[in-house]
Design a protein around this motif. Sequence first.
Motif, short mmCIF file in Angstrom:
data_model
loop_
_atom_site.label_atom_id
_atom_site.label_comp_id
_atom_site.label_asym_id
_atom_site.label_seq_id
_atom_site.Cartn_x
_atom_site.Cartn_y
_atom_site.Cartn_z
N GLY A 1 0.82 -1.19 0.00
CA GLY A 1 0.00 0.00 0.00
C GLY A 1 0.86 1.25 0.00
O GLY A 1 2.08 1.20 0.22
N ALA A 2 0.23 2.38 -0.25
CA ALA A 2 0.94 3.65 -0.35
C ALA A 2 0.84 4.43 0.95
O ALA A 2 -0.19 4.43 1.62
CB ALA A 2 0.36 4.48 -1.49
N LEU A 3 1.95 5.07 1.30
CA LEU A 3 2.01 5.90 2.50
C LEU A 3 2.69 7.20 2.12
O LEU A 3 3.85 7.19 1.68
CB LEU A 3 2.79 5.19 3.60
CG LEU A 3 2.70 5.75 5.01
CD1 LEU A 3 1.26 5.68 5.52
CD2 LEU A 3 3.62 4.99 5.95
N PRO A 4 2.00 8.34 2.22
CA PRO A 4 2.59 9.62 1.82
C PRO A 4 3.93 9.88 2.49
O PRO A 4 4.08 9.69 3.70
CB PRO A 4 1.54 10.65 2.27
CG PRO A 4 0.26 9.89 2.29
CD PRO A 4 0.62 8.51 2.73
N GLY A 5 4.93 10.26 1.68
CA GLY A 5 6.24 10.57 2.22
C GLY A 5 7.08 9.35 2.54
O GLY A 5 8.17 9.49 3.10
N PHE A 6 6.60 8.15 2.17
CA PHE A 6 7.34 6.92 2.45
C PHE A 6 7.33 6.06 1.19
O PHE A 6 6.48 5.17 1.04
CB PHE A 6 6.70 6.18 3.63
CG PHE A 6 7.58 5.09 4.21
CD1 PHE A 6 8.61 5.41 5.07
CD2 PHE A 6 7.36 3.76 3.90
CE1 PHE A 6 9.41 4.42 5.62
CE2 PHE A 6 8.16 2.76 4.43
CZ PHE A 6 9.19 3.09 5.30
N PRO A 7 8.26 6.31 0.26
CA PRO A 7 8.22 5.63 -1.05
C PRO A 7 8.78 4.21 -1.05
O PRO A 7 8.79 3.56 -2.09
CB PRO A 7 9.10 6.54 -1.92
CG PRO A 7 10.11 7.09 -0.95
CD PRO A 7 9.36 7.28 0.34
N ILE A 8 9.24 3.71 0.08
CA ILE A 8 9.92 2.41 0.12
C ILE A 8 8.92 1.27 0.02
O ILE A 8 7.98 1.17 0.81
CB ILE A 8 10.76 2.28 1.40
CG1 ILE A 8 11.92 3.28 1.36
CG2 ILE A 8 11.29 0.86 1.56
CD1 ILE A 8 12.74 3.29 2.63
N ARG A 9 9.13 0.39 -0.97
CA ARG A 9 8.37 -0.85 -1.07
C ARG A 9 9.02 -1.95 -0.24
O ARG A 9 8.34 -2.75 0.40
CB ARG A 9 8.27 -1.29 -2.54
CG ARG A 9 7.49 -0.34 -3.43
CD ARG A 9 7.64 -0.73 -4.89
NE ARG A 9 7.19 -2.09 -5.13
CZ ARG A 9 5.98 -2.42 -5.56
NH1 ARG A 9 5.09 -1.47 -5.81
NH2 ARG A 9 5.65 -3.67 -5.77
N SER A 10 10.35 -1.99 -0.28
CA SER A 10 11.09 -2.94 0.55
C SER A 10 12.51 -2.45 0.72
O SER A 10 13.05 -1.75 -0.14
CB SER A 10 11.09 -4.35 -0.08
OG SER A 10 11.84 -4.36 -1.28
N ILE A 11 13.10 -2.81 1.84
CA ILE A 11 14.51 -2.51 2.09
C ILE A 11 15.05 -3.58 3.01
O ILE A 11 14.40 -3.97 3.99
CB ILE A 11 14.69 -1.09 2.69
CG1 ILE A 11 16.17 -0.81 2.94
CG2 ILE A 11 13.87 -0.91 3.95
CD1 ILE A 11 16.45 0.65 3.32
N GLU A 12 16.21 -4.11 2.68
CA GLU A 12 16.82 -5.13 3.51
C GLU A 12 18.32 -4.91 3.57
O GLU A 12 18.92 -4.40 2.62
CB GLU A 12 16.52 -6.53 2.98
CG GLU A 12 16.93 -6.79 1.55
CD GLU A 12 16.55 -8.18 1.10
OE1 GLU A 12 16.75 -9.12 1.89
OE2 GLU A 12 16.07 -8.34 -0.03
N GLY A 13 18.90 -5.25 4.69
CA GLY A 13 20.33 -5.06 4.85
C GLY A 13 20.75 -5.24 6.29
O GLY A 13 20.11 -5.96 7.06
#
Length: 258
Positions: free
Chosen positions: A57-69
């Motif tokens: 889903g979309a969240l204003p100001g939060f463009p990340i779909r996924s991040i891992e590390g």
Amino acid sequence: MSRRILVVTAAVLTLVAGCTSSPEAPESEPPGASLVRDASAALRDVTSVRFDLRTQGALPGFPIRSIEGVATRSGWSTGEVDMQLPTERVQYEYELGHREGASSSGGSATSAVPEGSSAEAARDTTVTLTDSDDVMTTSVVPERFTPANLLAGDGGLHDLLGDATELSTESREDIGDVPTYRVSGTLPQADISELLPGVPDDVAVKFWVTDNPERTLLRVWLQVPPRKQNEGATMIELGLSEHNQPIEVSSSAPAPSS
């Protein structure tokens, strides 16, 4: 008289048999508030962690779909990120902050992450992004999303746990092969907005805390309510592993030009 003795004896035997055949009452689960409080306290000792965050889903100001590390409390992080920009979807390898012990050309093939770092490195909010063509750009990460803040003993995830209300232990559940307790709760809009500005209402939250004395936080799940009636809720799930374990990462990417 003998008949009365037989009746009494039979009654006693029946009572004993009934007691011994009854199943043992299940052990009660720890209260949700206690589990989350212990997990919050345990976070104070976390200096490094491997993470995997995914959104639906979309969240204003939060463009990340996924991040891992991997990330350290000293302010360094590296991994891969998938973002949905206004006109396109992009994937990058990223590095935030400076890893001590690596040379300006990227260091050796593998470099261990140090336990400590300078205060200057912890305040570094510049992230280097490398696309599939090895084109490098830089951007600035909001300070609230830096590892130094998220893993701080008095901010980030620690505050997220501390702000949760209406905590209730739902069940036991294995994460991989690790037994955990799943705890549900609510994050008040005023508190979660400090991390995710623009959240319109209270947020449903679930925490997965290990079923052992360490009470390690392994997963967080958020359900952010929609801003409009015709929109769906946004789901955010964060997985954590390898707490305080030695981290080795490949460092073959070229260093950004000055």
